[in-house]
Enzyme design. Structure first.
Site, PDB file in Angstrom:
ATOM      1  NE  ARG A   1      -8.897   0.920   2.005  1.00 23.08           N
ATOM      2  CZ  ARG A   1      -8.519   0.621   3.243  1.00 23.08           C
ATOM      3  NH1 ARG A   1      -8.210   1.576   4.103  1.00 23.08           N
ATOM      4  NH2 ARG A   1      -8.467  -0.632   3.641  1.00 23.08           N
TER       5      ARG A   1
ATOM      6  N   GLY B   1      -9.626  -6.761   8.727  1.00 24.69           N
ATOM      7  CA  GLY B   1      -8.502  -6.177   9.439  1.00 24.69           C
ATOM      8  C   GLY B   1      -8.282  -6.879  10.764  1.00 24.69           C
ATOM      9  NE  ARG B   2     -11.901  -3.903  13.740  1.00 23.28           N
ATOM     10  CZ  ARG B   2     -12.939  -3.071  13.844  1.00 23.28           C
ATOM     11  NH1 ARG B   2     -13.380  -2.710  15.031  1.00 23.28           N
ATOM     12  NH2 ARG B   2     -13.535  -2.610  12.771  1.00 23.28           N
TER      13      ARG B   2
ATOM     14  CE1 TYR C   1      -2.947   9.249   7.678  1.00 21.88           C
ATOM     15  CE2 TYR C   1      -4.352   7.507   6.845  1.00 21.88           C
ATOM     16  CZ  TYR C   1      -3.685   8.109   7.891  1.00 21.88           C
ATOM     17  OH  TYR C   1      -3.748   7.571   9.163  1.00 21.88           O
TER      18      TYR C   1
ATOM     19  CD  GLN D   1      -2.918   1.244   2.246  1.00 26.33           C
ATOM     20  OE1 GLN D   1      -2.429   1.491   3.352  1.00 26.33           O
ATOM     21  NE2 GLN D   1      -4.221   1.122   2.059  1.00 26.33           N
TER      22      GLN D   1
HETATM   23  C1  8OZ Z   1      -4.375   3.852  12.151  1.00 23.11           C
HETATM   24  C2  8OZ Z   1      -3.241   4.388  12.682  1.00 23.11           C
HETATM   25  C3  8OZ Z   1      -2.284   4.904  11.836  1.00 23.11           C
HETATM   26  C4  8OZ Z   1      -2.463   4.863  10.469  1.00 23.11           C
HETATM   27  C5  8OZ Z   1      -5.139   4.346   7.821  1.00 23.11           C
HETATM   28  C6  8OZ Z   1      -2.757   4.144   7.644  1.00 23.11           C
HETATM   29  O1  8OZ Z   1      -6.140   4.592   8.494  1.00 23.11           O
HETATM   30  C7  8OZ Z   1      -3.799   4.268   8.449  1.00 23.11           C
HETATM   31  C8  8OZ Z   1      -3.617   4.314   9.939  1.00 23.11           C
HETATM   32  C9  8OZ Z   1      -4.574   3.811  10.796  1.00 23.11           C
HETATM   33  O2  8OZ Z   1      -5.220   4.175   6.621  1.00 23.11           O
END
Ligand code: 8OZ
Length: 359
Positions: free
Chosen positions: A226, A316-317, A179, A98
């Site tokens: 994503r 995920g989890r 992000y 990723q």
């Molecule tokens: C949780 C803590 C730090 C980064 C994301 C890369 O939410 C993250 C991330 C998640 O995509």
């Protein structure tokens, strides 16, 4: 009948089943943000899933926003990831990297020369961030100049090439979760007045330039993306998410991507708090394989595959706490619970020490 255990092809990547390991940040990189043997062991343990999506991996030094996140921009990092892909593929697994740039979700403590983090616009995220020197308030980022954007595109393309050199089966461009690329896409964080801000066409321009560059370099059939249209994680929102993301997905069709990894809902919030969004519309629009993500269990995942609502499901989890999740699903076995205290700390504890089922 097609179900979670049926093989599927995502572009050029052949998966033995439709159970995907979601990208999960774990903060265990070594010095120089290099992937370690422990990281290779963690992913190797999970190689029975159809595809591993790695933790987010910064494409350049400015793309880091958390301590100990493994990058893909130095020769040592490429070598470290090479060790990871060998371990996973040697165990019969598939793995995609990723590609990540955090944009404003950083801090001068984590930036080269203590510089301000960069973003589409100089808008400070609400809240605090963990810098490695404790929790600190987010700062107001520096807005990228238009003339800096070609370098950013080039950094993404180089990172994708680095990933292929490291032996990955593909890459996933992280354009979600508040992000950098999501900051460009969504209206709350993009108030630019150049060709990269304002209209949805302008807000999506940088993403399309990056996808174009990456797909030309490594082949669109090894590239996924994503998206998380309504997450509020990292203080982000859009005035019209439905319209924005229908436009984005329509525009992505020209790249003949391997997959869309669609994160449904709002951060880690319970389903009842999710902002309404018509994900099925995106399924209809998108011309390739759809991975749905967030909050699925075995039953709801089987239902999503059997009904044709998704081609694969990311967990995920559940994969974090169950390295043998595929076998547990097959047998209807009980699941280990994740140790939330050890998500981002603890080295091997809460990382590579989750028990496997007895054979
Ligand atoms: C949780 C803590 C730090 C980064 C994301 C890369 O939410 C993250 C991330 C998640 O995509």
């Amino acid at each position: 009948m097609t179900d979670l255990f049926t093989p599927v092809r995502l572009g050029a990547i052949e998966l033995k089943n439709r159970i995907i390991m979601s990208s999960l940040t774990r903060n265990r990189a070594g010095p120089g943000n290099v992937p370690t043997n422990l990281i290779a062991e963690y992913y190797k343990q999970r190689a029975t899933v159809g595809l591993i999506l790695t933790e987010a991996s910064p494409i350049c030094a400015e793309g880091h926003g958390y301590p100990r996140t493994p990058g893909i921009h130095s020769p040592e990092q490429i070598a470290g990831w090479r060790n990871v892909t060998k371990a996973v593929q040697g165990a019969g697994g598939k793995i995609a990297l990723q590609l990540w740039h955090v944009g404003r979700i950083s801090h001068p403590d984590l930036q080269p020369n203590g510089a301000l983090p960069v973003a589409p616009s100089a808008i400070r995220p609400a809240g605090q961030t963990f810098t490695g020197k404790g929790m600190k308030d987010f700062v107001t980022p520096r807005a990228l100049e238009t003339t800096e954007l070609p370098k950013l595109v080039a950094d993404y393309v180089q990172a994708a090439k680095n990933a292929m050199q490291a032996g990955f089966d593909g890459v996933e461009v992280h354009a979600g979760n508040g992000y950098l690329l999501d900051q460009f896409l969504r209206s709350s964080t993009n108030q630019r007045t150049d060709a990269y801000g304002g209209s949805k066409e302008n807000r999506a321009r940088l993403l399309f330039e990056i996808m174009e560059g990456i797909c030309t370099a490594v082949g669109g059939d090894r590239v996924g993306i994503r998206l998380s249209p309504v997450t509020q994680f990292n203080d982000i929102s859009d005035d019209n998410a439905q319209e924005t993301f229908e436009y984005v997905v329509n525009g992505l069709n020209r790249f003949n991507l391997a997959f869309l990894d669609l994160l449904q809902g709002t951060g880690g919030a319970p389903k009842e708090q999710w902002v309404p969004f018509d994900y099925d519309r995106l399924r209809t629009i998108f011309n390739s394989k759809l991975i749905r993500n967030n909050g699925y269990d075995f039953e709801s995942a089987q239902q999503a595959i059997k009904s044709g609502g998704a081609d694969a499901i990311a967990f995920g989890r559940l994969v974090l706490a169950n390295p043998d999740l595929v076998e547990r699903f097959r047998r209807g076995a009980a699941l280990n619970a994740p140790d939330y205290e050890k998500l981002y700390t603890g080295e091997e504890k809460g990382y590579t020490d989750y028990p496997f089922l007895a054979p």
